[in-house]
Write a protein that holds these residues in place. Sequence first.
Motif, PDB file in Angstrom:
ATOM      1  N   ASN A 178       0.809  -1.217   0.000  1.00  9.86           N
ATOM      2  CA  ASN A 178       0.000   0.000   0.000  1.00  9.86           C
ATOM      3  C   ASN A 178       0.844   1.270   0.000  1.00  9.86           C
ATOM      4  N   ARG A 179       2.164   1.156  -0.085  1.00 15.76           N
ATOM      5  CA  ARG A 179       3.024   2.343  -0.096  1.00 15.76           C
ATOM      6  C   ARG A 179       3.379   2.718  -1.527  1.00 15.76           C
ATOM      7  N   LEU A 180       3.616   3.984  -1.753  1.00 14.83           N
ATOM      8  CA  LEU A 180       3.981   4.492  -3.074  1.00 14.83           C
ATOM      9  C   LEU A 180       5.494   4.619  -3.166  1.00 14.83           C
ATOM     10  N   PRO A 181       6.058   4.547  -4.394  1.00  9.76           N
ATOM     11  CA  PRO A 181       7.499   4.721  -4.541  1.00  9.76           C
ATOM     12  C   PRO A 181       7.910   6.101  -4.040  1.00  9.76           C
ATOM     13  N   VAL A 182       9.059   6.144  -3.429  1.00 12.23           N
ATOM     14  CA  VAL A 182       9.533   7.409  -2.862  1.00 12.23           C
ATOM     15  C   VAL A 182      10.022   8.319  -3.986  1.00 12.23           C
ATOM     16  N   LYS A 183       9.369   9.452  -4.144  1.00  7.74           N
ATOM     17  CA  LYS A 183       9.741  10.452  -5.142  1.00  7.74           C
ATOM     18  C   LYS A 183       9.607  11.827  -4.511  1.00  7.74           C
ATOM     19  N   PRO A 184      10.279  12.828  -5.057  1.00  6.21           N
ATOM     20  CA  PRO A 184      10.046  14.190  -4.572  1.00  6.21           C
ATOM     21  C   PRO A 184       8.573  14.524  -4.706  1.00  6.21           C
ATOM     22  N   SER A 185       8.052  15.187  -3.749  1.00  6.37           N
ATOM     23  CA  SER A 185       6.618  15.464  -3.691  1.00  6.37           C
ATOM     24  C   SER A 185       6.353  16.953  -3.874  1.00  6.37           C
ATOM     25  N   LEU A 186       5.170  17.254  -4.393  1.00  7.21           N
ATOM     26  CA  LEU A 186       4.761  18.653  -4.529  1.00  7.21           C
ATOM     27  C   LEU A 186       4.235  19.205  -3.215  1.00  7.21           C
ATOM     28  N   LEU A 187       3.715  18.304  -2.370  1.00  7.15           N
ATOM     29  CA  LEU A 187       3.055  18.755  -1.143  1.00  7.15           C
ATOM     30  C   LEU A 187       3.822  18.398   0.125  1.00  7.15           C
ATOM     31  N   PHE A 188       4.674  17.379   0.042  1.00  9.61           N
ATOM     32  CA  PHE A 188       5.348  16.888   1.245  1.00  9.61           C
ATOM     33  C   PHE A 188       6.855  16.904   1.046  1.00  9.61           C
ATOM     34  N   ASP A 189       7.553  17.029   2.185  1.00  8.06           N
ATOM     35  CA  ASP A 189       9.006  16.912   2.085  1.00  8.06           C
ATOM     36  C   ASP A 189       9.370  15.435   1.971  1.00  8.06           C
ATOM     37  N   PHE A 190      10.639  15.139   1.853  1.00  8.69           N
ATOM     38  CA  PHE A 190      11.099  13.780   1.557  1.00  8.69           C
ATOM     39  C   PHE A 190      10.621  12.775   2.605  1.00  8.69           C
ATOM     40  N   LYS A 191      10.778  13.126   3.874  1.00 13.54           N
ATOM     41  CA  LYS A 191      10.418  12.198   4.949  1.00 13.54           C
ATOM     42  C   LYS A 191       8.909  11.995   5.006  1.00 13.54           C
ATOM     43  N   GLU A 192       8.142  13.068   4.865  1.00 16.39           N
ATOM     44  CA  GLU A 192       6.683  12.947   4.888  1.00 16.39           C
ATOM     45  C   GLU A 192       6.186  12.104   3.719  1.00 16.39           C
ATOM     46  N   ALA A 193       6.747  12.348   2.548  1.00 12.45           N
ATOM     47  CA  ALA A 193       6.329  11.615   1.354  1.00 12.45           C
ATOM     48  C   ALA A 193       6.542  10.119   1.511  1.00 12.45           C
ATOM     49  N   GLU A 194       7.579   9.736   2.253  1.00 10.89           N
ATOM     50  CA  GLU A 194       7.913   8.319   2.466  1.00 10.89           C
ATOM     51  C   GLU A 194       6.796   7.607   3.206  1.00 10.89           C
ATOM     52  N   SER A 195       6.115   8.342   4.091  1.00 13.61           N
ATOM     53  CA  SER A 195       5.133   7.696   4.964  1.00 13.61           C
ATOM     54  C   SER A 195       3.679   7.863   4.514  1.00 13.61           C
ATOM     55  N   VAL A 196       3.466   8.687   3.443  1.00  9.77           N
ATOM     56  CA  VAL A 196       2.094   8.936   2.989  1.00  9.77           C
ATOM     57  C   VAL A 196       1.603   7.740   2.190  1.00  9.77           C
ATOM     58  N   ASP A 197       0.443   7.201   2.565  1.00  9.42           N
ATOM     59  CA  ASP A 197      -0.056   6.016   1.863  1.00  9.42           C
ATOM     60  C   ASP A 197      -0.943   6.412   0.682  1.00  9.42           C
ATOM     61  N   ASP A 244      -4.119   5.799   0.009  1.00 14.87           N
ATOM     62  CA  ASP A 244      -5.443   6.352   0.295  1.00 14.87           C
ATOM     63  C   ASP A 244      -5.376   7.861   0.508  1.00 14.87           C
ATOM     64  N   THR A 245      -4.350   8.272   1.246  1.00 14.49           N
ATOM     65  CA  THR A 245      -4.202   9.713   1.510  1.00 14.49           C
ATOM     66  C   THR A 245      -3.973  10.483   0.216  1.00 14.49           C
ATOM     67  N   ILE A 246      -3.067   9.962  -0.612  1.00 19.74           N
ATOM     68  CA  ILE A 246      -2.778  10.633  -1.883  1.00 19.74           C
ATOM     69  C   ILE A 246      -4.017  10.659  -2.768  1.00 19.74           C
ATOM     70  N   TYR A 247      -4.741   9.574  -2.788  1.00 17.69           N
ATOM     71  CA  TYR A 247      -5.955   9.496  -3.603  1.00 17.69           C
ATOM     72  C   TYR A 247      -6.991  10.522  -3.137  1.00 17.69           C
ATOM     73  N   ASN A 248      -7.165  10.603  -1.836  1.00 23.91           N
ATOM     74  CA  ASN A 248      -8.136  11.564  -1.289  1.00 23.91           C
ATOM     75  C   ASN A 248      -7.739  13.008  -1.621  1.00 23.91           C
ATOM     76  N   ILE A 249      -6.420  13.260  -1.526  1.00 22.32           N
ATOM     77  CA  ILE A 249      -5.937  14.604  -1.878  1.00 22.32           C
ATOM     78  C   ILE A 249      -6.247  14.901  -3.348  1.00 22.32           C
ATOM     79  N   GLY A 250      -5.967  13.916  -4.207  1.00 25.23           N
ATOM     80  CA  GLY A 250      -6.210  14.107  -5.632  1.00 25.23           C
ATOM     81  C   GLY A 250      -7.678  14.311  -5.951  1.00 25.23           C
ATOM     82  N   VAL A 251      -8.538  13.504  -5.334  1.00 20.34           N
ATOM     83  CA  VAL A 251      -9.971  13.629  -5.584  1.00 20.34           C
ATOM     84  C   VAL A 251     -10.489  14.973  -5.094  1.00 20.34           C
ATOM     85  N   ASN A 252      -9.982  15.399  -3.934  1.00 17.05           N
ATOM     86  CA  ASN A 252     -10.382  16.709  -3.407  1.00 17.05           C
ATOM     87  C   ASN A 252     -10.044  17.827  -4.392  1.00 17.05           C
ATOM     88  N   GLY A 253      -8.827  17.797  -4.928  1.00 13.47           N
ATOM     89  CA  GLY A 253      -8.438  18.801  -5.926  1.00 13.47           C
ATOM     90  C   GLY A 253      -9.279  18.694  -7.184  1.00 13.47           C
TER      91      GLY A 253
END
Length: 714
Positions: free
Chosen positions: A19-38, A40-49
Amino acid sequence: ERMTDLKSQLQRLSKKGDNRLPVKPSLLFDFKEAESVDLDTIYNIGVNGFLELKKFDNRFQPFERTLFSQSAKTLNRLQCTKEKNQALDQSLSSFLQLLSPYFLLKPATKVLEYLIRRFLIATYNVDDLLFCILPYHQTPNFVRVLQCVNLYNTKWTFLSTAQVSLTPVERDYLVGSCIKNPGLLRTICDLAKRAVESGIDSKHIVSFYAVIVVEVLERSKVDNNLVTLLLPYILDSLKGNVSSEYQLAGYMILTQLSNNTVLAVDVVNTLLVSIVRHVQDWGKSEALLCVISLCQNQNLTALSPKFLDRIIDNLADVLPNELKSLTDEKGYETSSFVSLLTSSLARICHTNDDAFKLLRTLLRDIEIKGRIQPLLDILLEGLISLADEDDKTKDDKKKRSAQKRWKGLLKDVSAKHPDELDNAIQRQMSKQTKKEGDPLKKIQFLGQFFQDSRHLPLTSANTTLYLALQHPLAAQRLLGVQGLEKMAKMNTHSKEFEKFRQAMLIERLGDEDDNVLKSILDVEDLVQCCDGPKLIEKLEELLQSRGARHPLDVVEKALQVITTKFFEKPELLPRLCVVLIKRLLIFEKTQELNLLVIKHTENFSHPLLARITSKVVGKKNVDLLEANRNLISILSENIAANPSLLSFCKQQYKNLAGEGREENYSAQLLLLTSLAMALEKISDKSTRLELWEFFVKESCTAYKHPTSGVVGTL
């Protein structure tokens, strides 16, 4: 090391239930935060936008069932078939294209975060992603997305420096990259074309495209390769079914291109036809500016019939006013274009009603500065060509119609450019004399259209009437005067001709050649046709110039006009009388002129100068002292006999006071002395007292002048 890292990530993606995404530079999160974002969270953010974006544009709606569906949340593109990935890429391309206008909004950032993390668009859809964000290359948002993109082994490697330094891409750098790499320039052109064809809000993309291409043209040495690259996009932008922004961008780019290089004539004609064929009501002024720039910067000697047809159909209603506004109000230089347009219309106007109407309107409303000769040559050559046609041809009606049109157009030109028309007629006369056939017939044929006009061709002078009158050679000017009077003896004339004749006669009375002057002074109706005060001024100048320029016979002719030709204008006789009085007092150095003036007073009808000739110059050998005494004596007698002459003499004495000429002083002294002698002959005491007071007051200053010695002796 890079390949190893990528391999390990692919292995992790292939594991079921991860359920984890590959670690890449993020537009919304720093490196450490992006590592732990699952996911579902990313999907919800995308749907909200996405939901927020739908509020701005309902064209996002279809993607709710594809990219933002629940099934898409678990889609692993690395495990999809080739066909499914192609469908996914098409969907992503369409969405990113639609997203571009909203890129700077917060919802767009949310959506891109989801697409980058879920569908790996920063690796597999690099072109579409950069197409979406490239117009915003100078913004921090662009930098944030760029740092996520895999530029390795793509056409976008020139952005690596900005990716590493995390700095926006300056326009200057982007333009320089386009100059070095024409493929990049083509990509930007394609980007604008795709955006317009898709029907999305493409203002920002088109604006970006126009600015980049214009600056590339400004900074480049434009060659055939660059022209070949740009022409298809320019022609595409000129079509009538594109957005207004895209069409305006085409005008801008084409204008800059025409400033920087010379295009083939057939290419220019194609572009011109395309511009006026597809011009929209909102863009007629801008289209016309582009046409003017293209015509004035290219080597065109004539405009194509297709272009003329299109400009008549689509721009004739606004063309005169727009040209006038551009020239008079906005300060644009349009003379070359106007010259090219009018001369091209002139070639077809004898058979094309609409071309004739437009040309005539332009000639009346637009000032053609300094470039009228091509038009005049075409009009005159067209007119002369009709002389070769048989008068009895079946097209006689057509011929008369053409003649009428030529004459009307030449009349319009004459109103604003008379000197240029004279020069053009003279050129045609010279051309015809060098051609085979009967040149006299053609010149006479041409003359039919300029009867009663300054432009009449004079075959004797091989030039026009006006140019003959203004010619540096006296013989030509004499032919001009003779031609003018020959025309005057014909039937009734227009007011324009009478005004022209008067001006020429007055002007040539200042001529230096005696034969020209005598020819004018012999004109029978000289006094009737000319303005009286102006004519008197010129005649007096001839008397003043005696001895300096003109012989006695010229002066005598001038005196004959003064003393015998003004009977129909009695209101001018007092002024003429003063002209003669100035030259009555006889001096040794002007004796010849003075005696001649006295002689001609015999025919002059004014009571002050009555009987002067017989009393003063009755003898063959004239004694100057005795003649002057007799002159003053007869003047005083005339004054005493006619009380009205008292006020006339006093008034003329005062009028002569401020002019400061030698003859004026002598006239003042003559009048004053004659008034003094009249005292002895006037019986009325009040009149004598009034005259005595005037004499005492004025004599204090009058007899201080050197010429007073003559009168003092008398």
